[in-house]
Design a protein around this motif. Structure first.
Motif, short mmCIF file in Angstrom:
data_model
loop_
_atom_site.label_atom_id
_atom_site.label_comp_id
_atom_site.label_asym_id
_atom_site.label_seq_id
_atom_site.Cartn_x
_atom_site.Cartn_y
_atom_site.Cartn_z
N PHE A 1 -7.38 1.74 -6.66
CA PHE A 1 -6.52 1.62 -7.83
C PHE A 1 -7.01 0.50 -8.75
O PHE A 1 -6.22 -0.20 -9.38
N LEU B 1 0.18 1.83 -12.38
CA LEU B 1 -0.79 2.26 -11.38
C LEU B 1 -1.70 3.38 -11.88
O LEU B 1 -1.23 4.38 -12.45
N THR C 1 -5.82 -0.01 -12.47
CA THR C 1 -4.41 -0.32 -12.71
C THR C 1 -4.25 -1.46 -13.72
O THR C 1 -4.89 -2.50 -13.60
N SER D 1 3.42 1.96 -1.56
CA SER D 1 4.03 2.25 -2.86
C SER D 1 3.02 2.60 -3.93
O SER D 1 3.39 2.71 -5.11
N LEU D 2 1.77 2.78 -3.55
CA LEU D 2 0.73 3.05 -4.55
C LEU D 2 0.63 4.54 -4.82
O LEU D 2 0.13 5.31 -4.00
N HIS D 3 1.10 4.95 -5.99
CA HIS D 3 1.03 6.35 -6.43
C HIS D 3 0.64 6.38 -7.90
O HIS D 3 1.19 5.63 -8.72
N ASP D 4 -0.30 7.23 -8.21
CA ASP D 4 -0.85 7.31 -9.57
C ASP D 4 0.25 7.55 -10.61
O ASP D 4 1.13 8.40 -10.43
N LYS E 1 -7.99 -0.08 -2.39
CA LYS E 1 -7.30 1.20 -2.21
C LYS E 1 -7.64 2.22 -3.28
O LYS E 1 -7.07 3.31 -3.30
N ARG F 1 -4.94 5.59 -10.20
CA ARG F 1 -5.80 5.87 -9.04
C ARG F 1 -7.13 6.43 -9.50
O ARG F 1 -7.19 7.30 -10.36
N SER G 1 0.81 -1.22 0.00
CA SER G 1 0.00 0.00 0.00
C SER G 1 0.84 1.27 0.00
O SER G 1 0.46 2.28 -0.60
N LEU H 1 -5.61 -3.61 -4.65
CA LEU H 1 -5.68 -2.44 -5.51
C LEU H 1 -7.11 -1.92 -5.60
O LEU H 1 -7.34 -0.70 -5.55
#
Length: 414
Positions: free
Chosen positions: A168, A215, A171, A139-142, A166, A217, A137, A163
């Motif tokens: 995403f 990724l 993705t 490391s989740l960046h658009d 969160k 978002r 979690s 994903l």
């Protein structure tokens, strides 16, 4: 190298994919150590040495295992590059890097980037091998690209579920199986449709796989930045929360650096410890909270925000501090007036360690003023006001000002 242990990387293509030097080392070794899958890749005629599968648990057994075969030529098999999320690190820490002769093979990440046309230096890698799924979690960046080292056949479906949870779900997902072997393939969506977390159709894939993520978002999902000062609504809390702007200032004063350990005392919702650990994957934190309900909440916040390794100690301070490892920094967010707390924290800090304490009460402020007079540092007052409706107009609503003392302990190495 006297007493050297050869550590040989091997890919899914097995013996056929090994360079001549690695073949010579494995063929001449009297003892071959590795996982069953790696050992099975070696032809018996070419590699007649005694074969030993790693015991479980592995790390405690390593010194005794090598001591039992002292004087014999030993080769250890590793998947791909032994020093990239592999056995190389464990061996260096247990028997000493000076005893290792490492012969690397291309890693699964190198293969994946080659197949996808991704620049290796621009891709972040997250391992889920022996690690909780929640760690992904953070490391989740658009717009970012991630390669996930899978724990097994069901990991891609579990990643797709996280994903979606969160925000995403859009993705792009691809799974690369058996990289480097003649059974290599890329698993995508079905009927020519790109696979996404929202539509991922595969419950199980080949256990030897790497997950590639582009990724995306959802606009409705809460945006979490890469620096301290996450939105307050990112946390589950009961009101005991260091608010966003004060939190950002507090983390700036604590000045986390890779590998450092924080004591977060009076953890409340755990926000300081969580955001300390989010600054770098190697940062560590211990949250000390006497209320078991709040302690459980800290653990949930840590998992939800991608740092499930945050340690939560349910105890009063200073009593609960005695057994903790030496900190690089200490934050005191509650209980400042507890007898002996500041003394215990100050005594635990090494030279060069930082201490930051926040308070909103006059009694604690007087205590901080006294310590400031004795030890120096910085004593500041943080005041935040927010614009709110006042009838048909807009006015300022002032939050309680926070007094903050921050100091670096003097001494050798400070």
């Amino acid at each position: 190298m006297n007493g050297a242990i050869s550590v040989v990387g091997i890919g899914a293509d097995g013996w056929d994919g090994l360079p001549a030097r690695s073949r010579r080392v494995l063929g001449s070794a009297e003892v071959l150590i590795g996982g069953p899958r790696q050992l099975d890749l070696l032809p018996a005629a070419e590699c007649p040495g005694e074969r030993i599968a790693w015991p479980s648990p592995l790390r405690p057994a390593v010194p005794g295992l090598f001591a039992a075969h002292e004087g014999r030529t030993i080769a250890v098999l590793a998947s791909g590059d032994p020093t990239f999320y592999g056995i190389g690190r464990t061996l260096a820490e247990t028997v000493g890097a000076e005893r290792l002769n490492v012969l690397p093979h291309p890693s699964s990440v190198s293969y994946a980037c080659a197949r996808l046309g991704w620049a290796l230096e621009a891709v972040e890698t997250v391992s889920l091998v022996g690690r909780p799924l929640a760690g992904l979690s953070a490391s989740l960046h658009d717009g970012r690209r991630l390669l996930v080292l899978s724990a097994g056949a069901e990991t891609p479906a579990e990643v797709a579920g996280l994903l979606r949870e969160k925000g995403f779900g859009g993705t792009r997902m691809r799974v690369l199986e058996q990289l480097g072997s003649d059974r290599e393939r890329i698993v995508d969506g079905v009927d020519g449709v790109d696979g996404t977390a929202d539509t991922w159709p595969h419950e199980r894939v080949d256990p030897l796989n790497v997950i590639a993520l582009d990724l995306v978002r959802s606009p409705e999902a809460l945006r979490l930045g890469a620096v301290p000062g996450l939105p307050d609504e990112a946390y589950e809390h009961d009101g005991q929360l260091t608010k966003r702007y004060v939190r950002a200032a507090t983390l700036a004063a604590l000045a986390p650096a890779p590998g450092e350990l924080l004591w977060d005392i009076g953890g409340g919702s755990g926000s300081i410890g969580v955001e300390w650990m989010r600054t770098d994957r190697s940062c560590r934190a211990v949250a000390v909270e006497k209320d078991p309900v709040r302690a459980a909440r800290i653990a949930r916040n840590a998992a939800a925000l991608g740092v499930p390794a945050l340690q939560v100690v349910t105890a009063s301070a200073p009593d609960g501090l005695a057994a903790l490892p030496t900190p690089d920094a200490v934050f005191i967010g509650g209980g400042l007036t507890a007898p002996g707390l500041l003394d215990a924290c100050w005594g635990a800090l090494p030279a060069g360690g930082r201490l930051v304490a926040n308070t909103v009460t006059l009694e604690s402020e007087a205590l901080l003023a006294r310590w400031y007079g004795e030890h120096g540092g910085e004593l500041v007052r943080l005041a935040v006001a927010q614009a709110v409706p006042v009838g048909g107009f807009t006015g300022w609503r002032q939050a309680m000002p926070v007094t903050q003392w921050s100091v670096t302990k003097a001494g050798a190495g400070a």
